[in-house]
Design a protein around this motif. Structure first.
Motif, PDB file in Angstrom:
ATOM      1  N   UNK A 263     -15.091 -11.679  -9.114  1.00 22.70           N
ATOM      2  CA  UNK A 263     -14.523 -11.206  -7.853  1.00 22.70           C
ATOM      3  C   UNK A 263     -13.589 -12.253  -7.258  1.00 22.70           C
ATOM      4  N   UNK A 264     -13.982 -13.514  -7.287  1.00 27.12           N
ATOM      5  CA  UNK A 264     -13.097 -14.572  -6.786  1.00 27.12           C
ATOM      6  C   UNK A 264     -11.789 -14.591  -7.582  1.00 27.12           C
ATOM      7  N   UNK A 265     -11.877 -14.412  -8.897  1.00 24.32           N
ATOM      8  CA  UNK A 265     -10.679 -14.426  -9.737  1.00 24.32           C
ATOM      9  C   UNK A 265      -9.744 -13.269  -9.400  1.00 24.32           C
ATOM     10  N   UNK A 266     -10.283 -12.081  -9.235  1.00 25.96           N
ATOM     11  CA  UNK A 266      -9.458 -10.911  -8.916  1.00 25.96           C
ATOM     12  C   UNK A 266      -8.778 -11.076  -7.556  1.00 25.96           C
ATOM     13  N   UNK A 267      -9.519 -11.585  -6.590  1.00 24.93           N
ATOM     14  CA  UNK A 267      -8.949 -11.804  -5.256  1.00 24.93           C
ATOM     15  C   UNK A 267      -7.866 -12.882  -5.303  1.00 24.93           C
ATOM     16  N   UNK A 268      -8.164 -14.013  -5.920  1.00 26.08           N
ATOM     17  CA  UNK A 268      -7.190 -15.109  -5.997  1.00 26.08           C
ATOM     18  C   UNK A 268      -5.932 -14.685  -6.746  1.00 26.08           C
ATOM     19  N   UNK A 269      -6.106 -13.891  -7.791  1.00 29.50           N
ATOM     20  CA  UNK A 269      -4.941 -13.413  -8.547  1.00 29.50           C
ATOM     21  C   UNK A 269      -4.008 -12.602  -7.657  1.00 29.50           C
ATOM     22  N   UNK A 270      -4.566 -11.986  -6.621  1.00 26.82           N
ATOM     23  CA  UNK A 270      -3.774 -11.203  -5.677  1.00 26.82           C
ATOM     24  C   UNK A 270      -3.385 -11.996  -4.432  1.00 26.82           C
ATOM     25  N   UNK A 271      -3.537 -13.315  -4.497  1.00 24.97           N
ATOM     26  CA  UNK A 271      -3.122 -14.170  -3.390  1.00 24.97           C
ATOM     27  C   UNK A 271      -4.051 -14.142  -2.188  1.00 24.97           C
ATOM     28  N   UNK A 272      -5.288 -13.703  -2.391  1.00 26.75           N
ATOM     29  CA  UNK A 272      -6.264 -13.628  -1.304  1.00 26.75           C
ATOM     30  C   UNK A 272      -7.272 -14.762  -1.492  1.00 26.75           C
ATOM     31  N   UNK A 273      -7.376 -15.691  -0.543  1.00 30.68           N
ATOM     32  CA  UNK A 273      -8.315 -16.801  -0.711  1.00 30.68           C
ATOM     33  C   UNK A 273      -9.748 -16.303  -0.834  1.00 30.68           C
ATOM     34  N   UNK A 274     -10.452 -16.863  -1.813  1.00 33.62           N
ATOM     35  CA  UNK A 274     -11.840 -16.456  -2.053  1.00 33.62           C
ATOM     36  C   UNK A 274     -12.647 -17.655  -2.505  1.00 33.62           C
ATOM     37  N   UNK A 275     -13.891 -17.703  -2.045  1.00 30.98           N
ATOM     38  CA  UNK A 275     -14.805 -18.765  -2.428  1.00 30.98           C
ATOM     39  C   UNK A 275     -16.140 -18.195  -2.851  1.00 30.98           C
ATOM     40  N   UNK A 276     -17.023 -19.102  -3.213  1.00 26.26           N
ATOM     41  CA  UNK A 276     -18.355 -18.752  -3.673  1.00 26.26           C
ATOM     42  C   UNK A 276     -19.376 -19.197  -2.633  1.00 26.26           C
ATOM     43  N   UNK A 277     -20.373 -18.357  -2.397  1.00 30.23           N
ATOM     44  CA  UNK A 277     -21.448 -18.651  -1.450  1.00 30.23           C
ATOM     45  C   UNK A 277     -22.774 -18.441  -2.166  1.00 30.23           C
TER      46      UNK A 277
END
Length: 192
Positions: free
Chosen positions: A80-94
């Protein structure tokens, strides 16, 4: 924010398959919010949780999760982080620290994500996969996670990590079957 937009070993959105899936999920979307929802729902609903479906292989890298269509909550959060980041949306892990059984020890980590949405800031989402008793949703600004923590020993860990915790990577890369991971779930000691 750059750390939450970067590709890495485990959040490998530069892999052609991950990049292609990210682009397909974003096609025709009119806002980052819509892209984030589509990515979340894809991982939640289309990628099987390893234990729920008793599926191997054990995956860790986002590209492997996508290729095999299965992963533990941790691995699903990497995708999920990879898909979001690929679309320019910052994402992290919790992470949450939850009891493995009904109550008390032993404990384990549960992996989920935080996404940075322009309207809401950081918002936690949990794509582990729904089942009876679990109903995680994308409904910002209200969190609808898979599990509610039960203090004092269960906790929401407050950090938003750019990369997976080493203890998580160790579990996913050491054991080769879902049931071996299940018998050796990662955990962290709580301070104090």
């Amino acid at each position: 924010m750059q750390n939450y937009l970067a590709a890495s070993t485990y959040i490998d959105f530069n892999h052609p398959d991950v990049a292609a899936k990210a682009a397909a999920l974003a096609e025709g979307a009119t806002s980052p919010l819509e892209v984030a929802r589509r990515c979340f729902e894809f991982v939640r609903d289309e990628i099987h949780h390893s234990v729920d479906y008793k599926r191997n292989p054990v995956t860790c890298k986002a590209s492997d999760v996508l290729r095999h269509g299965t992963g533990y909550c941790y691995a699903k959060s990497h995708l999920l982080a990879a898909l979001l980041r690929a679309n320019g949306i910052p994402a992290g892990l919790c992470y949450q620290r939850l009891t493995v059984g009904a109550d008390g020890a032993p404990y384990c980590l549960h992996g989920l994500n935080a996404v940075h949405l322009p309207q809401f800031g950081w918002y936690r989402i949990d794509a582990r996969g729904n089942k009876p008793g679990v109903n995680a949703r994308f409904s910002p600004p209200t969190e609808a996670l898979a599990f509610a923590v039960r203090p004092p020993m269960e906790r929401d860990l407050p950090e938003i990590w750019a990369e997976p915790l080493p203890v998580v990577v160790h579990a996913l890369e050491t054991y080769s079957t879902y049931d071996q991971v299940l018998a050796n779930l990662p955990d962290v000691a709580l301070p104090g």
